[in-house]
Structure formats: structure tokens, C-alpha cells
Design a protein around this motif. Structure first.
Motif, PDB file in Angstrom:
ATOM      1  N   GLY A 269      -9.576  -1.993   1.859  1.00  0.00           N
ATOM      2  CA  GLY A 269      -9.034  -1.909   3.187  1.00  0.00           C
ATOM      3  C   GLY A 269     -10.095  -2.791   4.405  1.00  0.00           C
ATOM      4  N   HIS A 270      -9.358  -3.399   5.282  1.00  0.00           N
ATOM      5  CA  HIS A 270     -10.202  -4.251   6.210  1.00  0.00           C
ATOM      6  C   HIS A 270      -9.475  -3.816   7.795  1.00  0.00           C
ATOM      7  CE1 HIS A 270     -12.281  -7.553   7.989  1.00  0.00           C
ATOM      8  NE2 HIS A 270     -11.222  -7.911   8.763  1.00  0.00           N
TER       9      HIS A 270
ATOM     10  N   GLN B  33      -4.971  -9.128   7.501  1.00  0.00           N
ATOM     11  CA  GLN B  33      -4.848  -7.516   7.526  1.00  0.00           C
ATOM     12  C   GLN B  33      -3.782  -7.278   6.496  1.00  0.00           C
ATOM     13  OE1 GLN B  33      -5.964  -4.664  10.230  1.00  0.00           O
ATOM     14  NE2 GLN B  33      -7.263  -5.564   8.738  1.00  0.00           N
TER      15      GLN B  33
ATOM     16  N   THR C 249      -4.666  -7.888   2.777  1.00  0.00           N
ATOM     17  CA  THR C 249      -5.695  -6.820   2.217  1.00  0.00           C
ATOM     18  C   THR C 249      -4.977  -5.487   2.069  1.00  0.00           C
ATOM     19  OG1 THR C 249      -7.520  -7.913   2.865  1.00  0.00           O
ATOM     20  CG2 THR C 249      -7.840  -5.897   2.446  1.00  0.00           C
ATOM     21  N   ASN C 250      -4.279  -4.912   3.319  1.00  0.00           N
ATOM     22  CA  ASN C 250      -3.875  -3.573   3.432  1.00  0.00           C
ATOM     23  C   ASN C 250      -2.654  -3.441   3.064  1.00  0.00           C
ATOM     24  OD1 ASN C 250      -6.563  -3.525   4.792  1.00  0.00           O
ATOM     25  ND2 ASN C 250      -5.803  -2.863   6.681  1.00  0.00           N
TER      26      ASN C 250
ATOM     27  N   ASN D 124      -2.773   6.001  -2.756  1.00  0.00           N
ATOM     28  CA  ASN D 124      -2.771   4.958  -1.590  1.00  0.00           C
ATOM     29  C   ASN D 124      -3.675   5.629  -0.756  1.00  0.00           C
ATOM     30  OD1 ASN D 124      -1.320   2.969  -3.083  1.00  0.00           O
ATOM     31  ND2 ASN D 124       0.572   3.817  -2.036  1.00  0.00           N
TER      32      ASN D 124
ATOM     33  N   THR E  33      -4.863   5.459   2.961  1.00  0.00           N
ATOM     34  CA  THR E  33      -4.119   4.868   4.145  1.00  0.00           C
ATOM     35  C   THR E  33      -4.997   5.048   5.324  1.00  0.00           C
ATOM     36  OG1 THR E  33      -2.787   6.625   4.393  1.00  0.00           O
ATOM     37  CG2 THR E  33      -1.735   5.039   3.184  1.00  0.00           C
ATOM     38  N   SER E  34      -4.622   5.870   6.222  1.00  0.00           N
ATOM     39  CA  SER E  34      -5.388   6.338   7.391  1.00  0.00           C
ATOM     40  C   SER E  34      -4.689   6.929   8.287  1.00  0.00           C
ATOM     41  CB  SER E  34      -5.995   4.773   8.232  1.00  0.00           C
ATOM     42  OG  SER E  34      -6.549   5.122   9.416  1.00  0.00           O
TER      43      SER E  34
ATOM     44  N   TYR F 144      -4.017  -3.484  12.329  1.00  0.00           N
ATOM     45  CA  TYR F 144      -4.302  -2.349  11.517  1.00  0.00           C
ATOM     46  C   TYR F 144      -3.610  -1.348  11.417  1.00  0.00           C
ATOM     47  CZ  TYR F 144      -7.533   0.746   9.322  1.00  0.00           C
ATOM     48  OH  TYR F 144      -8.182   1.627   8.398  1.00  0.00           O
TER      49      TYR F 144
ATOM     50  N   THR G 252      -0.073  -2.070   9.429  1.00  0.00           N
ATOM     51  CA  THR G 252      -0.431  -2.341   7.932  1.00  0.00           C
ATOM     52  C   THR G 252      -0.479  -0.877   7.157  1.00  0.00           C
ATOM     53  OG1 THR G 252      -2.739  -2.384   8.241  1.00  0.00           O
ATOM     54  CG2 THR G 252      -1.588  -4.593   8.251  1.00  0.00           C
ATOM     55  N   LYS G 253      -1.195   0.008   7.837  1.00  0.00           N
ATOM     56  CA  LYS G 253      -1.248   1.372   7.494  1.00  0.00           C
ATOM     57  C   LYS G 253       0.078   2.189   7.664  1.00  0.00           C
ATOM     58  CE  LYS G 253      -5.516   1.101   6.410  1.00  0.00           C
ATOM     59  NZ  LYS G 253      -5.950   1.150   4.826  1.00  0.00           N
TER      60      LYS G 253
ATOM     61  N   LEU H 136       1.900   0.755   4.556  1.00  0.00           N
ATOM     62  CA  LEU H 136       1.450   1.352   3.302  1.00  0.00           C
ATOM     63  C   LEU H 136       1.781   3.058   3.374  1.00  0.00           C
ATOM     64  CD1 LEU H 136      -0.234   0.743   0.785  1.00  0.00           C
ATOM     65  CD2 LEU H 136      -2.333   1.552   1.942  1.00  0.00           C
TER      66      LEU H 136
END
Length: 234
Positions: free
Chosen positions: A50-51, A68, A71-72, A97, A99-100, A113, A116-117, A120
Motif C-alpha cells: 500500500g501507499h 495510488q 499500488t493499491n 486483502n 484495505t483500511s 487514497y 483506492t481503498k 479494494l
């Protein structure tokens, strides 16, 4: 990992094999997955790369956005694609996965950011349904602010109209969750045998997710908006 030649700690562990893998390199993904499958039986694939990118959406450029996304989102997607035939032939397997909480709630100044999460999280939910016919599981682990290099290595984009509030927000982020706590949740997801999609990881993550479910996404958005407006300096 991207630079296995720099690793010293993991290399000392028994039964540990370290292979090169940059998730933004599609050819390396293919080669590394083939080598991993040839070396051993694989039960679980964890997407953990992740980034971070923080700043107002009007200030980010295409290069930062694509970094982003590559990578994500595209990285985990390509890893999953590479492993699906192997798991399908085995008639079992599990993708996890990382994620966040940024993928389960809205938050200002981390728009790309978060996007992208969210992507995912959506990919994980769709795949959990799609791959179930092959007895392949898909889960997501959603950490809160963790004591890793995410914030120190992130791209932070400046803009004169937002700099004051960016500084306030970034200084207010105090990663409190130890990586070991997140690892425990990942291990739980890998071994509990439950048909469960999402695993919030960390005390703050569980509280934030429970609150969002309790009051609903609109009320959650309104609460976050009021907090953010209280930080404004313009």
C-alpha cells in the motif's frame, strides 16, 4: 517484497522463503507467483502492499493518482488474477486483502487514497461472491492508523488554501495500533473458517465501523463534515 536483498530479520526465520515482488510490475508478479507455486502448497494469499497520498483533490496530479491506483488497486488485482487458476484447481484457497478504515468511511484530504481503498473493498466483496463457486474465499482486513511507515512515506500535496487544515489534520493523526495487533486479526481471518467478509482491525477501526453501521452513512458523513469544518483556517 520489493527489495529482498535488504531484508535481514525475516531471512533469519525458519521455513521462510523471500521472493522479489513489486506489485506495480505485472511481469514480476507472474514470475514470482509461478515460482511460489512451484516451491510449496499455498493456502492463503495476503495482499498487503500500500501507499498513501494526502492533500486536496484539486492539487494532486495524474502521476500521483496513478501511483495510488497501481499500488493499491491494480497490484492486488493482478496478484489475485495470477493465483485464481491455482486455487481453482486445488478447489480451495483464501485471498485476504489489507484495505483500511479509509475504505469503509469518508475522510477529507485523502480522497484518492480512500477511493483506492473503497475500490479494494468493493473488489473483495464482488470476488467473495464470484469465487465462492470454486470454494475460494475472499476477506478484507481494515486497519486503523497503525505504527508503520505509511504516514512518513506518504505523498503529502500542498495547496495554499488548505495548508493550515492539512497541517492540523496530519498532526492530529497519531497511529496507536501496533502492527502485531493487525497481524493477529489477519491470522484470525485466515484461520477462523468463517464466511465473513470484513474484519476491522484495531480499537479505533472497530469503533468507527460500528458507529457508521449504527447511525448510517449519511449521519456519519455529517459528523465528519462538522469535525473537518472546525479545523478550517480560511
Amino acid at each position: 517484497m520489493r527489495s529482498p536483498e535488504k531484508e535481514t530479520e525475516l531471512a533469519q526465520l525458519e521455513n521462510m522463503t523471500i521472493l522479489p515482488l513489486d506489485v506495480t510490475n505485472a511481469e514480476q508478479i507472474k514470475a514470482t507467483v509461478e515460482k511460489a507455486i512451484a516451491l510449496t502448497n499455498i493456502d492463503v494469499v495476503l495482499n498487503n502492499a500500500g501507499h498513501g497520498l494526502f492533500g486536496p483533490v484539486e492539487a494532486v496530479n495524474d502521476e500521483q493518482i496513478m501511483r495510488q491506483i497501481n499500488t493499491n488497486v491494480l497490484g492486488p488485482l493482478h496478484v489475485i488474477q495470477a493465483f485464481i487458476p491455482y486455487f481453482r484447481e486445488k478447489k480451495e484457497g483464501l485471498f485476504i486483502n489489507t484495505t483500511s478504515m479509509a475504505g469503509l468511511t469518508g475522510y477529507p484530504l485523502s480522497n484518492i487514497y480512500n477511493s483506492t481503498k473503497w475500490a479494494l473493498e468493493g473488489l473483495s466483496e464482488c470476488l467473495a461472491i464470484e469465487l465462492s463457486i470454486f470454494n475460494i474465499g475472499v476477506k478484507s482486513v481494515s486497519p486503523d492508523a497503525t505504527k508503520t511507515s505509511l504516514f512518513s512515506s506518504a505523498d503529502v500535496v500542498s495547496h495554499p488554501l488548505y495548508d493550515g487544515v492539512i497541517q492540523k489534520m496530519m498532526s492530529g493523526i497519531q497511529p496507536a495500533t501496533a502492527p502485531e495487533e493487525i497481524a493477529e486479526v489477519i491470522y484470525e481471518a485466515a484461520t477462523d473458517g468463517k464466511d465473513q467478509l470484513r474484519y476491522p482491525a484495531g480499537g479505533a477501526a472497530r469503533q468507527i465501523y460500528a458507529r457508521r453501521l449504527e447511525i448510517g452513512p449519511e449521519a456519519s458523513r455529517q459528523e465528519t463534515t462538522k469535525w473537518f469544518q472546525s479545523l478550517q483556517t480560511f
